[in-house]
Design a protein around this motif. Structure first.
Motif, PDB file in Angstrom:
ATOM      1  N   LEU A 114       0.758  -1.254  -0.124  1.00 18.50           N
ATOM      2  CA  LEU A 114       0.084  -0.246   0.122  1.00 18.50           C
ATOM      3  C   LEU A 114       0.905   1.326   0.240  1.00 18.50           C
ATOM      4  CD1 LEU A 114      -2.863   1.236   0.138  1.00 18.50           C
ATOM      5  CD2 LEU A 114      -2.894   1.026   2.634  1.00 18.50           C
ATOM      6  N   LEU A 134      -9.381   4.045   0.924  1.00 25.73           N
ATOM      7  CA  LEU A 134      -9.581   2.376   0.540  1.00 25.73           C
ATOM      8  C   LEU A 134     -10.950   2.085   0.118  1.00 25.73           C
ATOM      9  CD1 LEU A 134      -6.704   1.156   2.800  1.00 25.73           C
ATOM     10  CD2 LEU A 134      -6.243   2.218   0.772  1.00 25.73           C
ATOM     11  N   ASP A 137     -12.969  -0.282   2.262  1.00 21.25           N
ATOM     12  CA  ASP A 137     -13.693   0.043   3.607  1.00 21.25           C
ATOM     13  C   ASP A 137     -14.634   1.247   3.155  1.00 21.25           C
ATOM     14  OD1 ASP A 137     -12.427  -1.083   5.417  1.00 21.25           O
ATOM     15  OD2 ASP A 137     -10.980   0.297   5.477  1.00 21.25           O
ATOM     16  N   TYR A 175      -5.254  -5.246  10.645  1.00 21.71           N
ATOM     17  CA  TYR A 175      -5.125  -3.743  10.568  1.00 21.71           C
ATOM     18  C   TYR A 175      -3.575  -3.224  11.033  1.00 21.71           C
ATOM     19  CZ  TYR A 175     -10.242  -4.202  10.581  1.00 21.71           C
ATOM     20  OH  TYR A 175     -11.641  -4.642  10.613  1.00 21.71           O
ATOM     21  N   GLY A 176      -3.477  -1.827  10.528  1.00 25.76           N
ATOM     22  CA  GLY A 176      -2.541  -1.037  11.359  1.00 25.76           C
ATOM     23  C   GLY A 176      -3.223  -0.686  12.548  1.00 25.76           C
ATOM     24  N   GLU A 195       1.868  -2.392  11.858  1.00 28.46           N
ATOM     25  CA  GLU A 195       1.117  -3.042  10.805  1.00 28.46           C
ATOM     26  C   GLU A 195       0.849  -4.401  11.149  1.00 28.46           C
ATOM     27  OE1 GLU A 195      -0.319  -1.886   8.560  1.00 28.46           O
ATOM     28  OE2 GLU A 195      -1.017  -3.609   7.127  1.00 28.46           O
ATOM     29  N   LYS A 196      -0.607  -4.762  11.245  1.00 30.49           N
ATOM     30  CA  LYS A 196      -1.100  -6.080  11.647  1.00 30.49           C
ATOM     31  C   LYS A 196      -0.134  -6.776  12.525  1.00 30.49           C
ATOM     32  CE  LYS A 196      -3.097  -6.319   7.054  1.00 30.49           C
ATOM     33  NZ  LYS A 196      -2.645  -5.462   5.863  1.00 30.49           N
ATOM     34  N   ILE A 208      -6.530   1.170  12.373  1.00 28.83           N
ATOM     35  CA  ILE A 208      -6.784   2.018  11.145  1.00 28.83           C
ATOM     36  C   ILE A 208      -7.596   1.631  10.183  1.00 28.83           C
ATOM     37  CG2 ILE A 208      -5.292   3.544   9.358  1.00 28.83           C
ATOM     38  CD1 ILE A 208      -2.806   3.004  11.152  1.00 28.83           C
ATOM     39  N   ILE A 209      -8.603   2.650   9.716  1.00 32.81           N
ATOM     40  CA  ILE A 209      -9.371   2.293   8.662  1.00 32.81           C
ATOM     41  C   ILE A 209      -9.004   2.784   7.274  1.00 32.81           C
ATOM     42  CG2 ILE A 209     -11.319   1.323   9.995  1.00 32.81           C
ATOM     43  CD1 ILE A 209     -12.588   3.766   8.159  1.00 32.81           C
ATOM     44  N   GLY A 210      -9.403   2.457   6.303  1.00 32.10           N
ATOM     45  CA  GLY A 210      -9.151   3.003   4.975  1.00 32.10           C
ATOM     46  C   GLY A 210      -9.445   4.585   4.413  1.00 32.10           C
ATOM     47  N   TYR A 212      -7.272   8.527   4.929  1.00 26.11           N
ATOM     48  CA  TYR A 212      -6.089   9.008   5.505  1.00 26.11           C
ATOM     49  C   TYR A 212      -6.223  10.568   4.881  1.00 26.11           C
ATOM     50  CZ  TYR A 212      -4.489   4.090   5.803  1.00 26.11           C
ATOM     51  OH  TYR A 212      -4.107   2.957   6.030  1.00 26.11           O
ATOM     52  N   GLN A 234       4.795  -0.556   3.671  1.00 23.31           N
ATOM     53  CA  GLN A 234       3.615  -0.464   4.345  1.00 23.31           C
ATOM     54  C   GLN A 234       3.610   1.170   4.483  1.00 23.31           C
ATOM     55  OE1 GLN A 234       1.470  -2.433   4.775  1.00 23.31           O
ATOM     56  NE2 GLN A 234       2.525  -4.454   4.749  1.00 23.31           N
ATOM     57  N   THR A 236       1.758   2.346   6.902  1.00 24.70           N
ATOM     58  CA  THR A 236       1.842   2.455   8.417  1.00 24.70           C
ATOM     59  C   THR A 236       3.271   2.799   8.805  1.00 24.70           C
ATOM     60  OG1 THR A 236       0.078   0.628   8.360  1.00 24.70           O
ATOM     61  CG2 THR A 236       1.178   1.267  10.388  1.00 24.70           C
ATOM     62  N   ARG A 257     -18.776   1.533   9.329  1.00 23.30           N
ATOM     63  CA  ARG A 257     -17.706   1.353   8.252  1.00 23.30           C
ATOM     64  C   ARG A 257     -18.062  -0.282   8.187  1.00 23.30           C
ATOM     65  NH1 ARG A 257     -13.547  -2.475  10.082  1.00 23.30           N
ATOM     66  NH2 ARG A 257     -12.242  -2.492   7.924  1.00 23.30           N
TER      67      ARG A 257
HETATM   68  C1  G1P Z   1      -4.512  -1.628   4.860  1.00 21.97           C
HETATM   69  C2  G1P Z   1      -3.211  -1.148   5.667  1.00 21.97           C
HETATM   70  C3  G1P Z   1      -3.890  -1.100   7.261  1.00 21.97           C
HETATM   71  C4  G1P Z   1      -5.035  -0.756   7.482  1.00 21.97           C
HETATM   72  C5  G1P Z   1      -6.190  -1.431   6.396  1.00 21.97           C
HETATM   73  C6  G1P Z   1      -7.563  -0.572   6.559  1.00 21.97           C
HETATM   74  O1  G1P Z   1      -4.381  -3.054   5.112  1.00 21.97           O
HETATM   75  O2  G1P Z   1      -2.135  -1.627   5.544  1.00 21.97           O
HETATM   76  O3  G1P Z   1      -2.833  -0.546   8.025  1.00 21.97           O
HETATM   77  O4  G1P Z   1      -5.429  -1.016   8.853  1.00 21.97           O
HETATM   78  O5  G1P Z   1      -5.800  -1.172   5.198  1.00 21.97           O
HETATM   79  O6  G1P Z   1      -8.485  -1.342   5.694  1.00 21.97           O
HETATM   80  P1  G1P Z   1      -5.188  -3.996   3.907  1.00 21.97           P
HETATM   81  O7  G1P Z   1      -6.718  -4.203   4.312  1.00 21.97           O
HETATM   82  O8  G1P Z   1      -4.909  -3.522   2.649  1.00 21.97           O
HETATM   83  O9  G1P Z   1      -4.322  -5.376   4.047  1.00 21.97           O
END
Ligand code: G1P
Length: 278
Positions: A114, A134, A137, A175-176, A195-196, A208-210, A212, A234, A236, A257
């Protein structure tokens, strides 16, 4: 020189991922084009950006994603067939989107995460603060959209902002996850982000949700950020560099969400929007 006093005019949509969790549906159709009821996920995202007075959409696509460009364009044949018929209202929403903003595209050639996808958008964004959505989300509100809420906050703090929500601790590895100090109701100055993480390593239950808002110095930071979780670059990790200088806040947004990157979340969103429009 970056200018953080500028209004947020542009929204970046990373949309290059494979959508593996929705195979076989996503074999030939971008996951961002999967519809919740009759509207593709990405259109919900674009409409949220428009609601936040953003008029420039910057989309990072990849191979096999051409349907996205066609969707945000005029289909003359369709317009011709439907014009002045009872079916014309089906095109109202997408016409409004096309008339109210511009779209530009770039491709992420290699899937390197990302953070890397966001860096690919630099040519479309330039040297100004910008929003990121994103599309998987999916957010819904009766009042201000999540992005509108965040932009109001940006006007006050002029730094990067991540939207967060409380999650069950066992979900932290999706998630982050952030940690920080509360500076006003629902606003946290971020001091750490991972991150995760596995639940035992998570610094809090705030994920964190998508959504920013990023200041443009993030582009250079990403270039210096090494691959992290999953061997990917990342966002994050790049944001943690900003956070260490006090440059990131987390915002507990108001609204709903849905994680439409998962089948469960997608079905939940579909039921929610179906019941809402009845
Ligand atoms: C990404 C980000 C993550 C965030 C998430 C939200 O992860 O890397 O930090 O919490 O989006 O949807 P992904 O869902 O693309 O794996």
């Amino acid at each position: 020189m970056s200018n953080n006093n500028m209004k947020i005019r542009k929204c970046l949509f990373p949309a290059a991922g494979y959508g593996t969790r929705f195979l076989p549906a996503t074999k030939a159709i971008p996951k961002e084009m999967l519809p919740v009821l009759t509207k593709p996920l990405l259109q919900y995202g674009v409409e949220e950006a428009i609601s936040a007075e953003i008029d420039t959409m910057a989309i990072v696509t990849g191979r096999g994603k051409r349907a996205i460009e066609d969707h945000f364009d005029i289909s003359y044949e369709l317009e011709h067939q439907i014009k002045d018929t009872a079916k014309e209202h089906y095109l109202t929403e997408i016409r409004k989107v096309i008339n109210n903003c511009t779209f530009s595209y770039t491709r992420q050639i290699k899937m390197k995460g990302l953070g890397h996808a966001i860096a690919c958008g630099e040519t479309l964004i330039g040297n100004e603060p910008f929003a990121v959505i994103l599309a998987d989300d999916l957010c819904d509100n009766d009042g201000d959209s999540v992005l509108s809420q965040m932009i109001k906050l940006f006007e006050k703090y002029k730094c990067s902002i991540v939207a967060v929500e409380e999650i069950p601790p066992e979900h932290s590895n999706r998630y982050g996850v952030i940690a920080g100090d509360t500076i006003e109701d629902n606003v946290i100055r971020v001091t750490d982000m991972v991150e995760k993480p596995e639940p035992k390593d998570a610094p809090s239950n705030l994920a964190i949700i998508g959504r920013y808002i990023l200041t443009p110095d993030i582009f250079d930071i990403i270039k210096d950020t090494k691959a992290g979780r999953g061997g990917e670059i990342q966002i994050t990790d790049a944001l943690l560099t900003q956070a260490k200088k006090g440059g990131v806040i987390a915002y507990k947004f108001k609204g709903k969400r849905f994680d439409c990157g998962s089948v469960d979340g997608f079905v939940e969103a579909t039921n929610y929007f179906y019941n809402k429009q009845k």
